[in-house]
Design a protein around this motif. Structure first.
Motif, PDB file in Angstrom:
ATOM      1  N   ILE A 211       5.555   2.886  -9.272  1.00 14.71           N
ATOM      2  CA  ILE A 211       6.145   1.739  -8.580  1.00 14.71           C
ATOM      3  C   ILE A 211       5.055   1.041  -7.792  1.00 14.71           C
ATOM      4  N   ASP A 212       4.956  -0.254  -7.998  1.00 13.49           N
ATOM      5  CA  ASP A 212       3.956  -1.032  -7.288  1.00 13.49           C
ATOM      6  C   ASP A 212       4.567  -1.486  -5.957  1.00 13.49           C
ATOM      7  N   TRP A 213       4.176  -0.798  -4.898  1.00 16.94           N
ATOM      8  CA  TRP A 213       4.859  -1.055  -3.625  1.00 16.94           C
ATOM      9  C   TRP A 213       4.455  -2.382  -2.994  1.00 16.94           C
ATOM     10  N   THR A 214       3.319  -2.922  -3.416  1.00 14.96           N
ATOM     11  CA  THR A 214       3.010  -4.244  -2.868  1.00 14.96           C
ATOM     12  C   THR A 214       4.047  -5.252  -3.336  1.00 14.96           C
ATOM     13  N   VAL A 215       4.624  -4.950  -4.508  1.00 15.51           N
ATOM     14  CA  VAL A 215       5.694  -5.820  -4.982  1.00 15.51           C
ATOM     15  C   VAL A 215       7.028  -5.371  -4.408  1.00 15.51           C
ATOM     16  N   ALA A 216       7.255  -4.106  -4.502  1.00  6.97           N
ATOM     17  CA  ALA A 216       8.580  -3.600  -4.146  1.00  6.97           C
ATOM     18  C   ALA A 216       8.797  -3.604  -2.646  1.00  6.97           C
TER      19      ALA A 216
ATOM     20  N   VAL B 254      14.669 -12.248  10.619  1.00  9.24           N
ATOM     21  CA  VAL B 254      13.755 -11.157  10.963  1.00  9.24           C
ATOM     22  C   VAL B 254      13.266 -10.464   9.702  1.00  9.24           C
ATOM     23  N   ALA B 255      14.206 -10.199   8.790  1.00 10.00           N
ATOM     24  CA  ALA B 255      13.836  -9.485   7.575  1.00 10.00           C
ATOM     25  C   ALA B 255      12.821 -10.285   6.771  1.00 10.00           C
ATOM     26  N   LEU B 256      13.048 -11.579   6.706  1.00  5.27           N
ATOM     27  CA  LEU B 256      12.127 -12.405   5.916  1.00  5.27           C
ATOM     28  C   LEU B 256      10.737 -12.413   6.538  1.00  5.27           C
ATOM     29  N   VAL B 257      10.722 -12.515   7.878  1.00  5.07           N
ATOM     30  CA  VAL B 257       9.427 -12.498   8.545  1.00  5.07           C
ATOM     31  C   VAL B 257       8.738 -11.158   8.325  1.00  5.07           C
ATOM     32  N   ALA B 258       9.536 -10.105   8.438  1.00  5.81           N
ATOM     33  CA  ALA B 258       8.958  -8.776   8.234  1.00  5.81           C
ATOM     34  C   ALA B 258       8.429  -8.634   6.816  1.00  5.81           C
ATOM     35  N   ALA B 259       9.215  -9.145   5.875  1.00  8.14           N
ATOM     36  CA  ALA B 259       8.770  -9.069   4.478  1.00  8.14           C
ATOM     37  C   ALA B 259       7.474  -9.840   4.316  1.00  8.14           C
ATOM     38  N   GLY B 260       7.416 -10.965   5.015  1.00 13.02           N
ATOM     39  CA  GLY B 260       6.179 -11.744   4.953  1.00 13.02           C
ATOM     40  C   GLY B 260       5.018 -10.935   5.481  1.00 13.02           C
ATOM     41  N   GLY B 261       5.258 -10.217   6.591  1.00 12.76           N
ATOM     42  CA  GLY B 261       4.195  -9.383   7.132  1.00 12.76           C
ATOM     43  C   GLY B 261       3.784  -8.323   6.145  1.00 12.76           C
ATOM     44  N   GLU B 262       4.767  -7.718   5.522  1.00 15.88           N
ATOM     45  CA  GLU B 262       4.489  -6.682   4.531  1.00 15.88           C
ATOM     46  C   GLU B 262       3.682  -7.258   3.371  1.00 15.88           C
ATOM     47  N   LEU B 263       4.066  -8.478   3.007  1.00 16.68           N
ATOM     48  CA  LEU B 263       3.371  -9.137   1.902  1.00 16.68           C
ATOM     49  C   LEU B 263       1.908  -9.359   2.266  1.00 16.68           C
ATOM     50  N   LEU B 264       1.699  -9.790   3.502  1.00 18.19           N
ATOM     51  CA  LEU B 264       0.338 -10.094   3.922  1.00 18.19           C
ATOM     52  C   LEU B 264      -0.516  -8.832   3.988  1.00 18.19           C
ATOM     53  N   ARG B 265       0.136  -7.690   4.238  1.00 14.92           N
ATOM     54  CA  ARG B 265      -0.636  -6.449   4.257  1.00 14.92           C
ATOM     55  C   ARG B 265      -1.238  -6.162   2.897  1.00 14.92           C
ATOM     56  N   GLY B 266      -0.547  -6.644   1.876  1.00 12.81           N
ATOM     57  CA  GLY B 266      -1.010  -6.369   0.517  1.00 12.81           C
ATOM     58  C   GLY B 266      -2.184  -7.267   0.156  1.00 12.81           C
TER      59      GLY B 266
ATOM     60  N   PHE C  36       0.968 -13.111  -5.252  1.00 13.46           N
ATOM     61  CA  PHE C  36       1.137 -13.259  -3.814  1.00 13.46           C
ATOM     62  C   PHE C  36       1.588 -14.666  -3.470  1.00 13.46           C
ATOM     63  N   ALA C  37       0.966 -15.640  -4.118  1.00 14.76           N
ATOM     64  CA  ALA C  37       1.290 -17.024  -3.799  1.00 14.76           C
ATOM     65  C   ALA C  37       2.753 -17.299  -4.084  1.00 14.76           C
TER      66      ALA C  37
ATOM     67  N   ALA D  59      -3.457 -10.250  -0.276  1.00 12.08           N
ATOM     68  CA  ALA D  59      -3.272 -11.677  -0.073  1.00 12.08           C
ATOM     69  C   ALA D  59      -4.257 -12.459  -0.930  1.00 12.08           C
ATOM     70  N   GLY D  60      -3.840 -13.587  -1.393  1.00 12.80           N
ATOM     71  CA  GLY D  60      -4.744 -14.429  -2.168  1.00 12.80           C
ATOM     72  C   GLY D  60      -4.650 -14.207  -3.647  1.00 12.80           C
ATOM     73  N   THR D  61      -3.916 -13.190  -4.067  1.00 16.62           N
ATOM     74  CA  THR D  61      -3.780 -13.047  -5.508  1.00 16.62           C
ATOM     75  C   THR D  61      -2.679 -13.972  -5.987  1.00 16.62           C
TER      76      THR D  61
END
Lengths: 98, 571, 465, 165, 489
Positions: free
Chosen positions: C5-10, C44-56, C63-64, C58-60
């Motif tokens: 499972i690719d957690w950057t996606v999941a 809140v969830a969306l912002v958090a998801a955004g944060g999670e996304l940015l941890r992965g 990601f966009a 970014a720039g790929t």
């Protein structure tokens, strides 16, 4: 067993299902047409899976998913049809459109 | 200030100053030897972009023409104070005359071809404005429009000629572009293009019909522009440009043919006119052709001499005509006659003018025409660029023209000045401002002949011919002829004007209407068709948007089928 | 062998789904019938998801798309303040469905095998369908949902048929293996073409490409404005991301089969969409058709997937389009709430009478048209034409050019009506409730972003791949 | 021709025939019942291809629940005037498209997979499928739960929304 | 400095539009004229000599695309810039009236600023941005302040659909132009890809597609027959200031673009013959169309097509004479046609129509100075030597005669011949117009009124400019003259 058998059956079912979707006046029966089309897909998937003897069972897994999706779809679809019926007192596609 | 501006004499003074300056400039050049100053110095073969640096330069012949122009101009300006001074638009009239003179000086006094062109066209514009001075009348409007159109279209020839000269010699300077010892390049092209320009400007066949139609203009203007200077500028240009095409038999022959046709035609038309001004206009056409004949015979000097002489006596005749019109209110021959007693000054000066026109010794007209005929005769030897046969024909035509000229001059003299005075005519002499210039010009008619060469043989022949013409008319007059000949074709001027008065305008109008229709109905089809298609498409899409899910599904399925077919076919 | 499972996606998707559940539960236990109860957790969830996304990473490239999906959903959630949660829309269910669909979108973009793709597609579709029909007591909404539903299931069925064929051809549905399997197929090219085209159908449907566009005008017109906004941006973004990934990762070797199809579909889509929009008298209808046309522009660079720009150009175009489109839809939602209609006549003179809503609409219209002063619209049009030309599809580029002109015809109409002199009495807004103000500020924020991007298009072009 | 093939052919004929009847029958409930036959026949086919688990799921989910749902729906939405034709004017186009789809797909199958045989290896035991589902396919499986939940909530909220609450 | 020259009018324009309720029309017009004057002075001042790019500004903008904020004045653009600024000043002065809407002044300023932006762009994308920027303001100018044309206009039957003809014309104008510019955009993309840069000075494209697209794009803008049908409608429907801007400035965007892009396109030579012939046909075609026009503004509009035909013919030769011809022709056309439109606008203000039959004859008698101005403008427009209109035409003829680097002799000389026919016809229709308007028995009319001070100043300025450029063409031509001209004696 030739691979073509299930595949051709699938083609036939798909065509019949499509006809049903496009021709049945009753909204519920249009949904049944969709079910037929999905079944045709399932036949294909299982046939290919059997043909490949796929270690990952991709075909069968997807078949299972498809069945679940079909169930979900038909659940939602029937809810919509019922709501339609309550709103318009008809499930006739021509009537709905009007 | 305002009263000064209104004062007529302001403009006369302005003209006089101009004339004085021009004279101071031009007179010293009169005595310079030579005819064209050669200074071959090609600057390279890519001509520069045009500029309008004045580049003033005069040689004797052009100095003469400058003097003629400013002199006649000054006289006309004086004359006009009386003739048109009362007119509400006198100011603009007088200013345009000044502008015209400046333009004329520019044409004659420069070596920069562009300055020449500018002057040339500004003259045309002035001519247009002045012919249309009486713009309330339809005749004047039509005449002005025609004059402007014909001359300007012909002027395109000059534009092209200048371009060709520039490309050929690498400069737009007349002196810089002088061909080295007979190495004239593109001679035929330049010659023919110049010919187009001068034919238009000088009202030669087949572009001759604008000049008679320009006669609704004020008479002094006719004297200045349409007799003495502007139309004559065509001859000047042809002479000035001669070195560029002197080798070209084609160009010279074309010029000779045109000159031959025009001189005879003009003279014949002049013979049958019932209107004095129009007759004089045709006479001008004819005389100009004579000058062109001289140029075609490679003797531009003779042509230019005749130009000057003709300028003087034709201005005299027109101004006299103005006096007559002043007296009788019209220029119709039928309204004139018996002028000797009421208008002695006009009578005598005009008589001198007619004599010069007919070519009687010792008026200037005789000597200069003599020179022209001599030039034609010498060309018959065929050692120039003109073939002997052509020259012979031209010579003969010129002699016939002399005969006819003498005849119509006599006829006009008889009909306007002598003859029986029409009933109820209360003619009286014009004011001094008008008669004065007549006298000056009459004197000049003799003065110009000073120093003119005289050719024995030709002189005698031409005198005989002139006498024959005069005698013939006088004989008929004595016999009681009214001298009102009007053979239908000649009276209709051979229908030569028809293309310009009817066919070309109608054709242009028709084509233009067609173009407008096409523009609307044909060219505009694609945007309108596009818009219509888009509208249709919108409607069609609205039809698809039936809210019937099943039809949507059908569209969708059909679309998939199509896409699959596309995918399979192309892959 | 197992597929990890690719957690950057999941990861982000999981957070979003969790947020969806929280929103639903909060509303279930504390029924407030306002935005706040469920909208806040959703945000809140969306912002958090955004944060999670940015941890992965970014720039790929995925990601966009994920970022656009998240940001778009966030915008929709915030702008949804304008909705009538008091008595027409159950807020908990609304946010739950919205976030579920967003999660589906995230997973679609991140999917690396077709099975996941199909399931994620359903996770996007089914909640979307429910969202469309959500407006209570509204027969138009339910009819729209029916339209959307049927078209959706039919195209799903067709896609699955294609998928089954792909499986039969390649023996696997994993993208990487599909790529290898298709590189040297045992079957004729025609069969591959059938399989590929059928598979792409479902994604084209989500994208709203012709001939799968028929549901769009009815559906957008029948549903809540913000749901339409969601469908036209987030849903499209997810579909486009999935499509491009599929084409570039799994199907590059079947290039010959899909490239002409994609080109033709793109050309026809933008043309039909623009033509359809020409005579619309309702702003929503106009935007619905225009979103079809924009789908064509989004799709066109796919013909050049071989080049690097073929992938980045759609992302950049999508970002500009999504922003402008959301601003437009949100502004229209406000208009609808305050005035009760989004007919074009209703909008007449709005840039003068109500500049804080009118000017953003003008700006959005100009951006969508690709017309200065909205430089960002023009620049993204340029960006999107570039790969098309680069891959020698000049004909398609010319069609795009012509469509820029066609598009202007109706965007200009919108702009002109907005700028026109107001008819009759100037509209006076009855002091709007706070929630509407929040939505308005979202609109203004979006418009401000458009202005900034117009001044510095670099910001967009360098920060997206 | 082996027995499997023969049975398969019979099942195929049954499936296709009943599908056709289901889609053309004038009686709504008959249609639903014919569909049961089709689905059952397809399940039989699955068994013949040794995908037993899938076959059971098919029977359970489809025949057991979906069709029941459908029949309920049909009854709930029974119209007072059931006299209108059960197929629309669209049917010829529909038929044409159906035939094109069937023939096109059939041709594709023939072109792509002619002459291939399914060897009778057992592929579809519950164990192996379960193994696959919970190892390799756990992500889509979990997503699927989301789908089902969303569909459920959606269905509930929609069926509520038609009312004039 | 260039930035200031562009920003001042743009900002003043925007402020006027925003604060349209706060200022009176007259104040707004003064402000506008002031802003444009500042711009004019700055542009005049920025000049550093013809060999250089003057006042160059080069700031990074959109790195990934290679687009930069690259502004500068070149030897080609300088005359265009000065002309535009001058026309802008005059348009603002023209609007000096109490009933002027400040928003109109604002739009005029924005349009002028955008046009100057086009002329001073040294980056293709920036060029395009400016190119498009002016279009929508122009739509508003035409549609809101314009008036319907006479019913003889093209598409009269289609106008009924629209609320008024002006709006229809404005939309046609916009759709045509945007259609062209959309193709241009694709062309720019091709150029950017081929040359790898969007900087005018470095760019280059060897692609035929680029040449075709770009030329088609500018063909609509210029316009070249058969893409011209929008022009008469738009020009005649626009208000006076709008017509002047359209004719004097907007058409120049097309010609300037052609000049600029022709240097970038390697395959321009393949397109040039078509351009040359289309331009030459346009000369004749438009002249013929003018010959039967009754609406003066339509007539002037059609005449613009002809003048642009000369410019296009010149550009298509790709010679130095052609360049000079194109620049001079464009600038002169801006001044002359500006004057003509101002005159036509004066007439329309007085008589409420631009129809020559309705205005009536004998303007010489009814309002002499106006009539004289009109006649002068007409004479300048028909290319009388000594006035500005002549030199451009002449140099076009010369360029065609010299054939140039890319055309073949038959093509160039065909163009030359058509151009000559066109000149003749041009004379004919202007003479006709003068006959119909200025001359003839005057019938007094309520509107008879000679030039007011405002009109006199505006037209006077243009007259002076026309005469000066006509008599001293070297002012512009020296920019393109490699060697000083010296007379050999």
């Amino acid at each position: 067993m030739p691979l073509l058998y299930p595949l051709l059956l699938s083609s036939a079912l798909f065509g019949i299902g499509l006809y049903g979707v496009l021709a049945r006046r009753n909204a519920v029966l249009m949904l049944l047409g969709v079910e037929l089309m999905l079944n045709a897909v399932n036949l294909n998937l299982v046939a290919f899976d059997a043909w490949f003897a796929d270690q990952l069972h991709t075909g069968q897994v997807l078949t299972l998913f498809t069945i679940a999706i079909a169930a979900a779809e038909i659940g939602l679809g029937l809810a919509i049809v019922l709501a339609l019926f309550r709103a318009l007192r008809t499930v006739d596609v021509d009537g709905v459109g009007r | 200030m305002r009263s000064v501006l209104r004062s007529h004499w302001l403009y006369v003074a302005l003209t006089a100053v101009l004339a004085l300056v021009a004279a101071i400039w031009a007179v010293p050049h009169l005595s310079e030897p030579g005819w064209f100053a050669y200074a071959p110095d090609p600057t390279g073969f890519t001509p520069p972009l045009p500029t309008l640096s004045p580049d003033l330069f005069l040689f004797p012949a052009s100095a003469q023409i400058v003097l003629l122009a400013v002199g006649v101009g000054l006289l006309v300006q004086i004359y006009s104070t009386a003739y048109l001074g009362h007119h509400q638009r006198y100011r603009s009239y007088a200013m345009v005359i000044v502008l015209f003179l400046v333009a004329m000086i520019a044409v004659v006094g420069t070596t920069n071809l562009w300055v020449l062109l500018v002057g040339w066209e500004v003259m045309g514009l002035c001519s247009y404005l002045l012919i249309g001075h009486e713009w309330e009348t339809g005749e004047a409007r039509a005449g002005a429009a025609k004059a402007f159109l014909v001359t300007r279209i012909a002027d395109l020839g000059l534009v092209l000629a200048i371009l060709v000269i520039g490309e050929t010699y690498g400069t737009y300077d007349l002196l810089g572009a002088q061909p080295l010892d007979g190495e004239a390049k593109n001679a035929t092209a330049i010659g023919l293009l110049v010919l187009v320009a001068v034919v238009g400007k000088s009202a030669q066949f087949p572009l001759h019909s604008w000049l008679p139609d320009a006669m609704p203009g004020p008479t002094p203007i006719t004297a200045l522009i349409h007799a003495a200077t502007m139309v004559a500028a065509g001859v000047y240009l042809a002479a000035r440009m001669l070195p560029f095409y002197a080798d070209s038999t084609v160009a010279l022959t074309a010029m000779a043919v045109i000159a031959g046709i025009t001189m005879l035609m003009g003279a014949l038309f002049a013979l049958v006119q019932t209107d004095l001004k129009r007759a004089l206009a045709w006479s001008t056409v004819s005389q100009l052709a004579l000058m062109f004949a001289a140029v075609a015979a490679s003797d531009p000097e003779a042509g230019l001499d005749h130009l000057v002489a003709h300028g003087v006596f034709k201005a005299l005749l027109f101004l006299g005509c103005g006096c007559l019109m002043h007296a009788v209110g019209t220029s119709a021959l039928s309204a004139m006659g018996g002028m000797r007693r009421p208008m002695p000054v006009t009578f005598w000066t005009m008589t001198i003018g007619f004599a010069a026109l007919a070519g009687i010794v010792p008026t200037a007209g005789f000597f200069t025409k003599d020179s022209v005929l001599h030039a034609l005769e010498s060309a018959t030897e065929g050692d120039g660029a003109l073939a002997g046969g052509t020259a012979w024909a031209l010579f003969v035509v010129a002699l016939i023209t002399s005969l006819v000229t003498a005849a119509y001059a006599t006829r006009l003299w008889l009909k306007t000045l002598l003859g029986p005075a029409p009933g109820g005519l209360d003619a009286h002499e014009a004011p001094l401002a008008m008669t004065g210039p007549l006298v000056v010009l009459a004197v000049a008619t003799f003065a110009v002949s000073i120093g003119q060469p005289f050719h024995h043989g030709i002189g005698v022949v031409s005198t005989v011919i002139a006498a024959a013409g005069i005698g013939l008319v006088l004989l008929m007059w004595r016999r009681g002829s009214s001298l009102d000949w009007a053979p239908a074709p000649l009276a209709a001027e051979l229908g030569l004007d028809r293309p310009f008065s009817r066919w070309v305008p109608r054709l242009t109008g028709d084509v233009a209407s067609a173009v407008v229709d096409l523009d609307r109905d044909a060219v505009d089809v694609y945007p309108r068709g596009g818009a219509a298609a888009a509208a249709l498409g919108t409607r069609g899409l609205a039809l698809v948007q039936s809210r019937n899910v099943q039809r949507y599904a059908t569209v969708l399925a059909a679309g998939v089928v199509v896409l699959v077919v596309v995918g399979v076919v192309v892959s | 062998m197992t597929i990890p499972i690719d957690w950057t996606v999941a990861g982000p998707a999981t957070i979003v789904l969790a947020g969806a559940l929280v929103a639903l539960l909060v509303d279930a236990f504390y029924p407030r019938r306002t935005w706040l109860g469920s909208g806040l957790p959703a945000t809140v969830a969306l912002v958090a998801a955004g944060g999670e996304l940015l941890r992965g990473d970014a720039g790929t490239y995925p990601f966009a798309f994920s970022a656009i999906v998240l940001a778009g959903t966030l915008f929709v959630v915030v702008a949804s303040n304008v909705m009538n949660f008091e008595n027409a829309m159950p807020p908990g269910e609304y946010h739950f469905l919205l976030l579920s669909a967003a999660a589906g979108g995230l997973l679609m973009v991140g999917a690396r095998d077709i099975v996941t793709l199909v399931v994620a597609l359903e996770l996007l579709s089914l909640p979307s369908i429910a969202l469309v029909g959500l407006r209570q007591g509204d027969r138009v909404a339910i009819r729209s949902a029916w339209t959307f539903f049927l078209a959706s299931v039919v195209s799903t069925a067709i896609t699955l048929m294609g998928v089954s064929l792909l499986y039969g051809i390649a023996g696997s549905l994993d993208y990487a293996k599909l790529r290898d399997g298709l590189a040297d197929p045992r079957v004729p090219d025609g069969v591959v073409a059938v399989a590929v085209v059928l598979t792409v159908v479902g994604l084209l449907f989500k994208l709203g490409a012709v001939p799968f566009h028929v549901w769009i005008p009815d559906t957008y017109g029948g549903t809540s404005v913000m749901v339409a906004g969601f469908l036209s941006t987030v849903s499209k973004a997810a579909a486009l991301g999935a499509l491009l990934t599929l084409l570039s990762v799994a199907l590059p070797s079947a290039h010959d089969a899909w490239q002409p199809v994609v080109g033709i579909v793109a050309a026809v889509t933008m043309t039909i969409g623009n033509v359809g929009a020409l005579r619309q008298d309702d702003a929503i209808g106009l935007l619905a058709w225009s979103s079809i046309a924009q789908a064509g522009f989004l799709l066109a660079p796919a013909v050049a997937i071989g080049t690097s720009e073929g992938l980045t150009a759609p992302v950049q175009y999508l970002a500009g389009y999504a922003l402008a489109n959301l601003v437009a839809f949100a502004a229209l939602a406000v208009v609808l709430r305050l005035r009760g209609s989004t007919g074009l006549e209703e909008l007449r003179g709005m840039a003068r009478s109500d500049p804080w809503m009118g000017i953003p609409l003008v700006l959005a219209g100009l951006t969508l048209a690709g017309f200065p002063p909205a430089v960002i619209g023009l620049v993204t049009k340029y960006v999107v034409i570039r790969p098309v030309v680069d891959s020698d599809h000049v004909w398609l580029a010319v069609v795009m050019g012509v469509n820029v002109m066609l598009g202007l015809a109706y965007y200009l109409r919108l702009v002109v009506i907005l700028c026109d002199r107001p008819d009759g009495d100037p509209y006076v807004s009855p002091s709007p409730p706070v929630s509407v103000r929040i939505a308005k500020s979202a609109v203004l924020l979006g418009a401000g972003a458009l202005v900034v991007l117009s001044a510095w298009p670099d910001l967009l072009l360098t920060h997206l791949p | 021709m082996s027995l499997t093939e023969l049975v398969f052919l019979v099942l195929a004929v049954v499936a296709a025939g009943s599908a056709l009847l289901s889609m053309t029958s004038g009686q709504l409930v008959h249609s639903a019942l014919w569909l049961v036959v089709t689905l059952g026949a397809v399940a039989g086919c699955f068994v013949l291809m040794t995908a037993e688990f899938v076959a059971w799921v098919q029977v359970l989910v489809y025949v057991g629940s979906v069709v029941v749902l459908v029949i309920f729906a049909l009854m709930l939405t029974r119209q007072t005037s059931a006299t209108t034709a059960e197929v629309t004017g669209n049917r010829w186009i529909a038929a044409a498209l159906g035939v094109v789809a069937a023939i096109g797909l059939g041709a594709t199958m023939v072109a792509g997979f002619r002459g291939e045989d399914i060897e009778g290896r057992r592929i579809g035991t519950a164990g192996s499928i379960g193994q696959a589902l919970f190892t390799d396919w756990v992500l889509p499986f979990e997503i699927l739960s989301g789908v089902l939940l969303a569909a459920l909530i959606g269905a509930i909220v929609i069926s509520r929304s038609g009312s004039d609450r | 400095m260039i930035v200031a020259a562009l920003l001042v009018p743009a900002l003043v324009g925007l402020l006027l539009m925003i604060g349209r309720r706060l200022v009176r029309g007259r104040t707004a017009a003064w402000l506008g004229a002031g802003a444009m004057t500042v711009s004019l002075v700055l542009f005049a001042d920025v000049w550093e000599g013809r060999a250089d790019v003057s006042g160059e500004v080069d700031v990074s903008w959109i790195e990934p695309l290679g687009a930069r904020l690259h502004l500068g004045v070149t030897v080609v653009s300088w005359p265009f810039l000065l002309m535009t600024a001058l026309i802008g000043v005059l348009c603002c002065l023209w609007l000096l009236a109490d009933d002027t809407s400040p928003a109109l002044v604002g739009l005029v300023l924005v349009i002028s600023a955008a046009s100057m932006g086009v002329f001073s762009s040294l980056d293709l994308l920036l060029f395009f941005v400016f190119f498009e920027l002016a279009l929508i303001p122009m739509w508003f100018v035409i549609a809101w302040w314009g008036s319907s044309t006479s019913s003889s206009g093209a598409g009269a039957a289609h106008q009924s659909r629209f609320k008024n003809g002006a709006r229809y014309s404005a939309t046609r104008f916009l759709m045509f132009t945007v259609g062209g510019s959309a193709l241009l955009l694709v062309g720019i993309v091709v150029i950017g890809l081929d040359g790898g840069t969007l900087q005018v000075l470095d760019a280059g494209s060897a692609s035929l597609a680029a040449a075709v697209l770009v030329c088609l794009g500018f063909a609509v803008k210029t316009p070249i027959v058969p893409f011209h049908t929008w022009l008469p409608d738009a020009h005649s429907a626009a208000p006076t200031a709008g017509s002047v801007l359209l004719a004097a400035v907007f058409l120049k965007l097309g010609t300037y673009g052609l000049i600029l892009f022709s240097t970038v396109l390697d395959r321009f030579e393949d397109v040039a013959p078509y351009l040359a012939i289309a331009g030459a046909i346009g000369i004749v075609w438009s002249a013929l169309a003018c010959y039967v026009q009754d609406d003066l503004k339509r007539l002037v509009a059609y005449s613009s097509i002809g003048h642009m035909g000369f410019v296009v013919l010149a550009i298509s030769t790709q010679s130095s004479a052609g360049l000079a011809a194109a620049v001079f022709g464009s600038v002169a056309h801006g001044l002359v046609t500006g004057l003509l439109f101002f005159a036509a606008g004066s007439l329309k203000e007085r008589f409420g129509t631009a129809s020559m039959t309705r205005i009536g004859r004998g303007l010489y008698g009814r309002s002499p100075w106006l009539a004289v101005t009109f006649v002068l403008a007409a004479v300048a427009s028909l290319g009388l030597p000594g006035l500005a209109g002549f030199w451009g035409e002449l140099l076009s003829l010369r360029a065609a005669y010299e054939v140039g680097d890319v055309l073949t002799k038959p093509v160039a000389w065909t163009g030359l011949g058509l151009a000559l026919v066109g000149i003749a016809l041009t004379t004919a229709y202007f003479v006709r117009a003068i006959r119909l308007l200025a001359q003839g028995e005057p019938v007094p009319h309520d509107g008879d009124r000679d030039l007011g001070r405002r009109e006199a100043v505006v037209m006077g300025a243009l007259v002076v400019a026309i005469v000066v450029l006509g008599l001293v063409p070297a002012l512009v031509l020296d920019l393109y003259e490699p060697i000083r001209f010296s007379v050999a004696r």
